[in-house]
Design a protein around this motif. Structure first.
Motif, PDB file in Angstrom:
ATOM      1  N   ILE A 250       8.255   3.702  16.578  1.00 23.96           N
ATOM      2  CA  ILE A 250       7.665   5.091  16.276  1.00 23.96           C
ATOM      3  C   ILE A 250       6.925   4.418  15.519  1.00 23.96           C
ATOM      4  CG2 ILE A 250       7.678   7.181  15.348  1.00 23.96           C
ATOM      5  CD1 ILE A 250      11.227   6.628  16.413  1.00 23.96           C
ATOM      6  N   ARG A 251       7.113   4.116  14.325  1.00 21.39           N
ATOM      7  CA  ARG A 251       5.665   3.667  13.509  1.00 21.39           C
ATOM      8  C   ARG A 251       4.657   3.178  14.033  1.00 21.39           C
ATOM      9  NH1 ARG A 251      10.531   1.244   9.761  1.00 21.39           N
ATOM     10  NH2 ARG A 251      11.597   3.882   7.995  1.00 21.39           N
ATOM     11  N   GLN A 252       5.336   1.711  15.224  1.00 20.99           N
ATOM     12  CA  GLN A 252       3.977   1.067  15.186  1.00 20.99           C
ATOM     13  C   GLN A 252       2.966   2.083  16.193  1.00 20.99           C
ATOM     14  OE1 GLN A 252       6.305  -1.790  17.716  1.00 20.99           O
ATOM     15  NE2 GLN A 252       6.043  -3.069  16.075  1.00 20.99           N
ATOM     16  N   SER A 253       3.430   3.008  17.074  1.00 19.39           N
ATOM     17  CA  SER A 253       2.475   3.861  18.069  1.00 19.39           C
ATOM     18  C   SER A 253       1.764   5.415  16.781  1.00 19.39           C
ATOM     19  CB  SER A 253       3.340   4.728  18.795  1.00 19.39           C
ATOM     20  OG  SER A 253       4.315   3.792  19.779  1.00 19.39           O
ATOM     21  N   ILE A 254       2.585   5.444  15.647  1.00 15.25           N
ATOM     22  CA  ILE A 254       1.615   6.029  14.868  1.00 15.25           C
ATOM     23  C   ILE A 254       0.666   5.948  13.533  1.00 15.25           C
ATOM     24  CG2 ILE A 254       2.030   7.619  12.650  1.00 15.25           C
ATOM     25  CD1 ILE A 254       4.861   8.713  14.554  1.00 15.25           C
ATOM     26  N   SER A 255       1.018   4.085  13.985  1.00 10.94           N
ATOM     27  CA  SER A 255      -0.484   3.809  12.905  1.00 10.94           C
ATOM     28  C   SER A 255      -0.997   2.311  13.797  1.00 10.94           C
ATOM     29  CB  SER A 255       0.520   2.811  11.686  1.00 10.94           C
ATOM     30  OG  SER A 255       1.107   2.008  12.182  1.00 10.94           O
ATOM     31  N   ASP A 256      -1.367   2.724  14.958  1.00 11.09           N
ATOM     32  CA  ASP A 256      -1.872   1.860  15.851  1.00 11.09           C
ATOM     33  C   ASP A 256      -3.723   1.782  15.628  1.00 11.09           C
ATOM     34  OD1 ASP A 256      -0.524   0.473  19.000  1.00 11.09           O
ATOM     35  OD2 ASP A 256      -2.881   0.648  18.485  1.00 11.09           O
ATOM     36  N   LYS A 257      -3.451   0.409  15.826  1.00  6.23           N
ATOM     37  CA  LYS A 257      -4.943   0.435  15.784  1.00  6.23           C
ATOM     38  C   LYS A 257      -6.072   0.719  16.256  1.00  6.23           C
ATOM     39  CE  LYS A 257      -5.129  -4.483  17.617  1.00  6.23           C
ATOM     40  NZ  LYS A 257      -4.018  -4.713  18.394  1.00  6.23           N
ATOM     41  N   SER A 258      -5.631   1.408  17.671  1.00  6.64           N
ATOM     42  CA  SER A 258      -6.113   2.072  18.386  1.00  6.64           C
ATOM     43  C   SER A 258      -6.363   3.548  18.042  1.00  6.64           C
ATOM     44  CB  SER A 258      -6.426   1.644  20.371  1.00  6.64           C
ATOM     45  OG  SER A 258      -6.320   2.405  20.812  1.00  6.64           O
ATOM     46  N   TRP A 259      -7.444   4.101  18.001  1.00  7.49           N
ATOM     47  CA  TRP A 259      -6.989   5.281  17.757  1.00  7.49           C
ATOM     48  C   TRP A 259      -6.875   6.605  18.637  1.00  7.49           C
ATOM     49  CZ3 TRP A 259      -9.825   9.471  20.601  1.00  7.49           C
ATOM     50  CH2 TRP A 259     -10.759   8.777  21.537  1.00  7.49           C
ATOM     51  N   ARG A 260      -6.775   5.351  20.419  1.00  6.44           N
ATOM     52  CA  ARG A 260      -5.968   6.021  21.396  1.00  6.44           C
ATOM     53  C   ARG A 260      -4.625   6.060  21.690  1.00  6.44           C
ATOM     54  NH1 ARG A 260      -8.845   2.610  25.787  1.00  6.44           N
ATOM     55  NH2 ARG A 260      -8.253   4.099  27.570  1.00  6.44           N
ATOM     56  N   VAL A 261      -4.308   5.863  20.716  1.00  4.98           N
ATOM     57  CA  VAL A 261      -2.923   5.538  20.698  1.00  4.98           C
ATOM     58  C   VAL A 261      -2.339   6.835  19.618  1.00  4.98           C
ATOM     59  CG1 VAL A 261      -0.473   4.213  20.804  1.00  4.98           C
ATOM     60  CG2 VAL A 261      -2.766   3.120  20.860  1.00  4.98           C
ATOM     61  N   ARG A 262      -3.212   6.719  18.645  1.00  5.97           N
ATOM     62  CA  ARG A 262      -2.884   7.009  17.249  1.00  5.97           C
ATOM     63  C   ARG A 262      -2.928   9.440  18.009  1.00  5.97           C
ATOM     64  NH1 ARG A 262      -5.756   4.024  14.573  1.00  5.97           N
ATOM     65  NH2 ARG A 262      -7.131   5.800  14.189  1.00  5.97           N
ATOM     66  N   TYR A 263      -3.513   8.868  18.494  1.00  7.45           N
ATOM     67  CA  TYR A 263      -3.507  10.377  19.779  1.00  7.45           C
ATOM     68  C   TYR A 263      -2.642  10.948  20.538  1.00  7.45           C
ATOM     69  CZ  TYR A 263      -6.062  13.561  22.325  1.00  7.45           C
ATOM     70  OH  TYR A 263      -5.972  15.055  23.605  1.00  7.45           O
ATOM     71  N   MET A 264      -2.563   9.896  21.020  1.00  7.38           N
ATOM     72  CA  MET A 264      -1.278  10.499  22.033  1.00  7.38           C
ATOM     73  C   MET A 264      -0.431  10.453  21.130  1.00  7.38           C
ATOM     74  SD  MET A 264      -1.828  10.567  24.821  1.00  7.38           S
ATOM     75  CE  MET A 264      -0.591   9.685  26.490  1.00  7.38           C
ATOM     76  N   ALA A 265      -0.052  10.136  20.167  1.00 11.43           N
ATOM     77  CA  ALA A 265       1.085  10.117  18.989  1.00 11.43           C
ATOM     78  C   ALA A 265       0.893  11.476  18.796  1.00 11.43           C
ATOM     79  CB  ALA A 265       1.384   8.480  18.680  1.00 11.43           C
ATOM     80  N   ALA A 266      -0.092  11.965  17.701  1.00  4.84           N
ATOM     81  CA  ALA A 266      -0.759  12.995  17.615  1.00  4.84           C
ATOM     82  C   ALA A 266      -0.180  14.433  18.403  1.00  4.84           C
ATOM     83  CB  ALA A 266      -1.938  12.972  17.166  1.00  4.84           C
ATOM     84  N   ASN A 267      -1.380  13.657  19.716  1.00  3.68           N
ATOM     85  CA  ASN A 267      -1.014  14.913  20.663  1.00  3.68           C
ATOM     86  C   ASN A 267       0.670  15.583  21.181  1.00  3.68           C
ATOM     87  OD1 ASN A 267      -2.419  16.601  21.959  1.00  3.68           O
ATOM     88  ND2 ASN A 267      -2.923  15.425  24.377  1.00  3.68           N
ATOM     89  N   HIS A 268       0.960  14.257  21.536  1.00  5.78           N
ATOM     90  CA  HIS A 268       3.063  14.669  21.319  1.00  5.78           C
ATOM     91  C   HIS A 268       4.037  14.671  20.114  1.00  5.78           C
ATOM     92  CE1 HIS A 268       1.006  12.485  25.413  1.00  5.78           C
ATOM     93  NE2 HIS A 268       1.792  13.537  25.978  1.00  5.78           N
ATOM     94  N   PHE A 269       3.662  15.184  19.425  1.00  4.53           N
ATOM     95  CA  PHE A 269       4.561  14.687  18.339  1.00  4.53           C
ATOM     96  C   PHE A 269       5.033  15.836  18.041  1.00  4.53           C
ATOM     97  CE2 PHE A 269       4.953  14.503  13.410  1.00  4.53           C
ATOM     98  CZ  PHE A 269       5.071  12.961  13.046  1.00  4.53           C
ATOM     99  N   ASN A 270       5.521  16.700  17.970  1.00  4.89           N
ATOM    100  CA  ASN A 270       6.662  18.065  18.184  1.00  4.89           C
ATOM    101  C   ASN A 270       7.381  17.156  19.109  1.00  4.89           C
ATOM    102  OD1 ASN A 270       5.019  19.541  16.479  1.00  4.89           O
ATOM    103  ND2 ASN A 270       4.355  20.733  17.663  1.00  4.89           N
ATOM    104  N   ALA A 271       7.210  17.024  20.668  1.00  7.27           N
ATOM    105  CA  ALA A 271       8.117  16.525  21.649  1.00  7.27           C
ATOM    106  C   ALA A 271       8.509  15.412  21.353  1.00  7.27           C
ATOM    107  CB  ALA A 271       7.021  16.149  22.699  1.00  7.27           C
ATOM    108  N   LEU A 272       7.897  14.901  20.195  1.00 10.80           N
ATOM    109  CA  LEU A 272       8.884  13.538  19.994  1.00 10.80           C
ATOM    110  C   LEU A 272       9.860  13.955  18.757  1.00 10.80           C
ATOM    111  CD1 LEU A 272       9.656  10.533  19.401  1.00 10.80           C
ATOM    112  CD2 LEU A 272       7.373  10.116  18.078  1.00 10.80           C
TER     113      LEU A 272
END
Length: 595
Positions: A250-272
């Motif tokens: 979870i920590r890795q996905s939210i602070s991933d070096k790629s903004w595209r991964v962080r975007y997906m984490a943000a987009n699915h944050f409520n479900a997570l």
């Protein structure tokens, strides 16, 4: 061998269609594919299995659009044409070939159709025909077939024996560590669906193992697809297991070096957040959410802003005020208009969570600030969601800033912005009440009737109809009808045209008395207008009046004495269009009277 039940007349079109499938003309082949179920029906189940399906299996060397159509047709309950579910496995042959072609759209459609067929296969058919197909695709020399295979594990996992399930888990794990990024991407895309069918022990062993490998992939296009897998796996684990097994990921996905991964984490944050449990949300995820709201990429902040009210529902009011509101305040000043627009679309959802006093204290200034934003979409988004604010604090506190924002949007140079605000007016009218509306917005609504853009004039007439439904017929009689009727005498024909169209739109929401006393004279006067377009629109509006009010004795009387004679006159008009619409109106009026 020819089916003795088919005469020569029935064989000829089949032969013709088979020829079309071999034609050099792509359109002919495409048409033939779309009629392939007709061919199968005419051939009968046995010949469809013995002749048609092998022929289709050899037809893979074709244009992509033809192959796409074939993949789609075979998934449309095609088993009905080959003898029912017990023979459905014969359809797997052509679809297996289509699953290995180069074009992604064709492969995806073939996999979709195979999935549909899997639903009607028995366990015996799956183990005898489907599993070997899956193994061939999973070990195919070309990455295309291996990519397609990832989608085909989940549909049958629950239907096969434990021994085969073991093989399927191993097979999927192999895809997850394939040398080709496209295959690993497909494994990441379909892992969630596959994991849903795994038992808890297998989620904790195989599922987590595959997920962790993909989540640590060196390609961000693979890692971003694992965010949805994370949500699915978290849903199947207890909060304690999530904490033990997934916290690092979870920590890795939210602070991933790629903004595209962080975007997906943000987009699915409520479900997570909903999947991991309240304790972890408070201990861990609040901090991560704040991190995403402050992200240096606007796309990530936009996605996070869209999650604000949904995430805040999981928090106590004091936590929202202390941890979330400060960053919401910062986002109101964000340099990206898209971030501000996303925030404006969601911020009002905080009002019910905070309640009256806290909304006035912490959010009111932010609403007012967004209502003055230079970007029209920001202002529109906040106006469109004001209902939630109104329910909590009432609209009066916003009205001083609301009005200038509405007026600016109403006069925006982009007609699409003007149209969008018109569509919100009935909602605002409900919230603001009649006195405020009459004083501040009524003239604005009438001014749209004279807009240079037809779509705005059309939206303005629909708006008047909706306002009549909100405020009632008596309000319309004094606030709308006189102004609409007066426009009928305007020297500019566009205004006169708008009068006719407005009458046709709002008439069903009025009553016969208003039509008779205040509208009909103006409309009949326009029946003699020099512009043919106006005259034929008069015929259409007279038809609306007749069909709406022709069910009562008073309405019938009005039709016979005033509407019918006017339509008869228009039926002999010198303009062909006027004659056409008048004739149509007379026919429909007569149908109404007879009914």
């Amino acid at each position: 061998m020819m089916d003795p039940g088919l005469g020569t007349d029935e064989i000829a079109p089949i032969a013709l269609l088979m020829d079309e499938l071999r034609s050099e003309d792509v359109q002919l082949r495409l048409n033939a594919i779309h009629r392939v179920s007709t061919i199968a029906l005419a051939l009968g189940p046995e010949r469809a299995r013995d002749e048609l399906i092998p022929f289709l299996q050899d037809s893979v060397d074709d244009e992509d659009e033809v192959l796409l159509a074939l993949a789609e047709e075979l998934g449309k309950s095609f088993e009905e044409y080959v003898g029912g579910p017990e023979h459905a496995h014969v359809l797997l042959g052509p679809l297996e070939n289509l699953s290995a072609v180069e074009e992604t759209l064709v492969r995806d459609k073939a996999a979709e159709s195979i999935t549909k067929i899997a639903a009607v296969l028995s366990q015996e058919q799956i183990e005898q025909y489907y599993i070997p197909l899956l193994n061939r695709l999973s070990h195919g020399e070309w990455f295309t077939s291996r990519t397609s295979s990832a989608a085909l594990y989940a549909p049958v996992y629950a239907k096969v024996s434990p021994a085969i399930q073991d093989d399927l888990r191993k097979g999927f794990a192999t895809l997850g560590s394939d040398d080709t990024p496209m295959v690993r991407r497909a494994a990441a895309k379909w892992l969630g669906a596959f994991a849903k069918d795994l038992s808890k022990p297998h989620v904790l062993t195989d599922g987590l193992s595959i997920y962790r490998r993909l989540q640590a992939d060196d390609q961000d296009s693979v890692r971003l697809l694992t965010v949805e897998d994370l949500v699915v796996i978290a849903q199947q684990l207890t909060p304690t297991e999530v904490k033990e097994q997934l916290l690092k990921q979870i920590r890795q996905s939210i602070s991933d070096k790629s903004w595209r991964v962080r975007y997906m984490a943000a987009n699915h944050f409520n479900a997570l957040s909903e999947a991991v449990g309240v304790e972890l949300v408070r201990e861990e995820l609040v901090g991560h959410f704040v991190q995403l709201l402050k992200d240096n990429e606007a796309e990530v902040r936009t996605a996070a802003a869209g999650q604000i009210p949904g995430f805040s529902k999981l928090l106590e009011r004091e936590v929202i005020i202390a941890r979330i509101i400060p960053f919401v305040r910062e986002l109101c000043q964000d340099t990206s208009q898209h971030v501000r627009a996303a925030l404006a679309n969601q911020i009002t959802g905080l009002a019910p969570l905070l309640g009256n006093d806290a909304t006035i204290e912490h959010l009111l200034q932010l609403f007012l600030h967004l209502l003055k934003d230079e970007f029209p979409e920001v202002r529109l988004n906040i106006i469109s969601k004001l209902e939630q604010v109104n329910e909590v604090i009432g609209i009066q506190l916003l009205s001083d800033s609301l009005l200038p924002a509405i007026v600016e949007l109403a006069e925006d140079k982009s007609w699409r912005v003007r149209q969008a605000i018109i569509e919100y007016i009935p909602l605002l009218a409900t919230q603001l009440g009649k006195p405020f509306f009459d004083e501040q917005l009524a003239n604005l609504c009438m001014s749209w009737l004279g807009d240079t853009v037809y779509s705005i004039r059309e939206a303005a007439t629909v708006n008047l109809k909706k306002l009549t439904e909100v405020f009632g017929v008596e309000w319309a009689r004094t606030a709308i009808v006189p102004k609409v009727v007066n426009m009928g005498g305007h020297p500019n024909y566009l205004y006169r045209m708008t009068t006719v169209q407005a009458i046709g739109t709002i008439a069903p929401s009025l009553n016969l008395e208003i039509i008779q006393n205040e509208i009909l004279d103006a409309l009949l006067h326009l029946a003699a207008d020099p512009i043919p377009n106006i005259r034929f629109n008069v015929a259409k509006s007279l038809e609306v009046l007749a069909t709406t009010y022709g069910k009562t004795p008073e309405g019938v009387d009005l039709i016979q004495k005033r509407i019918a004679p006017a339509l008869e006159e228009l039926r002999t008009d010198q303009d062909a269009d006027v004659r056409y619409f008048a004739t149509q109106a007379i026919q429909r009026t007569q149908t109404t009277l007879q009914g």
